[in-house]
Design a protein around this motif. Structure first.
Motif, short mmCIF file in Angstrom:
data_model
loop_
_atom_site.label_atom_id
_atom_site.label_comp_id
_atom_site.label_asym_id
_atom_site.label_seq_id
_atom_site.Cartn_x
_atom_site.Cartn_y
_atom_site.Cartn_z
N MET A 1 6.80 8.11 -33.88
CA MET A 1 6.30 7.20 -34.89
C MET A 1 6.85 5.81 -34.62
N LYS A 2 5.98 4.85 -34.55
CA LYS A 2 6.36 3.47 -34.33
C LYS A 2 6.71 2.84 -35.68
N LEU A 3 7.90 2.25 -35.80
CA LEU A 3 8.30 1.61 -37.04
C LEU A 3 7.94 0.14 -37.02
N ALA A 4 7.45 -0.35 -38.16
CA ALA A 4 7.12 -1.76 -38.27
C ALA A 4 8.42 -2.56 -38.34
N VAL A 5 8.42 -3.69 -37.70
CA VAL A 5 9.56 -4.57 -37.70
C VAL A 5 9.12 -5.89 -38.28
N SER A 6 9.98 -6.46 -39.10
CA SER A 6 9.67 -7.77 -39.66
C SER A 6 9.57 -8.78 -38.54
N ALA A 7 8.47 -9.49 -38.49
CA ALA A 7 8.26 -10.48 -37.44
C ALA A 7 9.11 -11.71 -37.71
N GLU A 8 9.68 -12.27 -36.66
CA GLU A 8 10.40 -13.53 -36.79
C GLU A 8 9.39 -14.62 -37.12
N ARG A 9 9.82 -15.57 -37.93
CA ARG A 9 8.91 -16.62 -38.36
C ARG A 9 9.52 -17.98 -38.08
N ARG A 10 8.72 -18.83 -37.41
CA ARG A 10 9.12 -20.23 -37.26
C ARG A 10 8.93 -20.91 -38.61
N ASP A 11 9.70 -21.95 -38.87
CA ASP A 11 9.61 -22.64 -40.15
C ASP A 11 8.22 -23.18 -40.45
N ASP A 12 7.48 -23.57 -39.40
CA ASP A 12 6.15 -24.14 -39.62
C ASP A 12 5.03 -23.09 -39.58
N ALA A 13 5.37 -21.85 -39.28
CA ALA A 13 4.36 -20.79 -39.19
C ALA A 13 4.12 -20.19 -40.58
N PRO A 14 2.89 -19.76 -40.83
CA PRO A 14 2.63 -19.12 -42.13
C PRO A 14 3.37 -17.79 -42.24
N ILE A 15 3.67 -17.42 -43.47
CA ILE A 15 4.27 -16.12 -43.75
C ILE A 15 3.16 -15.08 -43.75
N ARG A 16 3.28 -14.08 -42.88
CA ARG A 16 2.27 -13.01 -42.79
C ARG A 16 2.57 -11.95 -43.85
N VAL A 17 1.60 -11.76 -44.75
CA VAL A 17 1.76 -10.84 -45.87
C VAL A 17 0.69 -9.76 -45.80
N LEU A 18 1.11 -8.52 -45.95
CA LEU A 18 0.17 -7.42 -46.10
C LEU A 18 0.04 -7.15 -47.59
N LEU A 19 -1.17 -7.27 -48.10
CA LEU A 19 -1.47 -7.02 -49.51
C LEU A 19 -2.14 -5.66 -49.62
N VAL A 20 -1.45 -4.71 -50.26
CA VAL A 20 -2.01 -3.37 -50.45
C VAL A 20 -2.44 -3.29 -51.91
N GLU A 21 -3.74 -3.45 -52.12
CA GLU A 21 -4.32 -3.57 -53.45
C GLU A 21 -5.73 -3.02 -53.45
N ARG A 56 -1.89 -0.39 -40.94
CA ARG A 56 -1.71 -1.81 -40.61
C ARG A 56 -0.25 -2.15 -40.34
N LEU A 57 0.66 -1.52 -41.09
CA LEU A 57 2.09 -1.74 -40.84
C LEU A 57 2.50 -1.25 -39.46
N ARG A 58 1.87 -0.16 -39.01
CA ARG A 58 2.18 0.35 -37.66
C ARG A 58 1.58 -0.52 -36.57
N ASP A 59 0.44 -1.16 -36.86
CA ASP A 59 -0.31 -1.88 -35.83
C ASP A 59 -0.01 -3.37 -35.73
N ALA A 60 0.64 -3.96 -36.74
CA ALA A 60 0.86 -5.41 -36.73
C ALA A 60 2.20 -5.74 -37.37
N CYS A 61 2.64 -6.97 -37.17
CA CYS A 61 3.91 -7.44 -37.74
C CYS A 61 3.64 -8.29 -38.98
N PHE A 62 4.42 -8.03 -40.01
CA PHE A 62 4.32 -8.79 -41.25
C PHE A 62 5.73 -9.22 -41.67
N GLN A 63 5.80 -10.33 -42.40
CA GLN A 63 7.08 -10.76 -42.94
C GLN A 63 7.32 -10.21 -44.34
#
Length: 134
Positions: A1-21, A56-63
């Motif tokens: 099982m691949k664990l999601a890791v919080s992606a590093e974020r540059r100060d000018d980069a948008p915060i990547r959010v996964l919305l589960v709704e 999506r958590l397994r396939d992409a990085c989110f902050q």
């Protein structure tokens, strides 16, 4: 099982959010609110179910993850626990439709970074919560 890791974020980069709704109106409102923010900027990806969110958590990085605890699937805290396992280093903000202090405390014990009531949350509070989480 691949664990999601919080992606590093540059100060000018948008915060990547996964919305589960699963509520389309709530998802639109939250997406519009976050995408209107400029400081910080957000990039929102949506999932309509727990399974879709976990994939999506397994396939992409989110902050950060915004997770509705009142999904129609009825998984609540179980969904939070599963997301916490899948994304051990990613802050998860639990959301609920109704004010339920016991649920909020339990969500925090299950590993949520914070808990928001959708109906009581002001837009600036949601943005502030996400900014502080990352």
């Amino acid at each position: 099982m691949k664990l999601a890791v919080s992606a590093e974020r540059r100060d000018d980069a948008p915060i990547r959010v996964l919305l589960v709704e699963d509520d389309l109106a709530d998802a639109r409102w939250l997406r519009a609110l976050l995408e209107a923010s400029r400081e910080p900027a957000f990039e929102v990806e949506e999932a309509r179910s727990v399974e879709d969110g976990l994939r999506r958590l397994r396939d992409a990085c989110f902050q950060a993850v915004l997770l509705d605890l009142s999904l129609e699937e009825g998984q609540g805290l179980t969904a939070l626990a599963r997301a916490r396992i899948a994304a051990a280093t990613v802050p998860i903000i639990a959301m609920a439709s109704q004010q339920d202090e016991e649920l909020a405390v339990r969500a925090l014990r299950f590993g949520a970074q914070d808990h928001l009531m959708k109906v009581l949350s002001d837009p600036h509070g949601i943005v502030r919560t996400l900014r502080h989480a990352v």
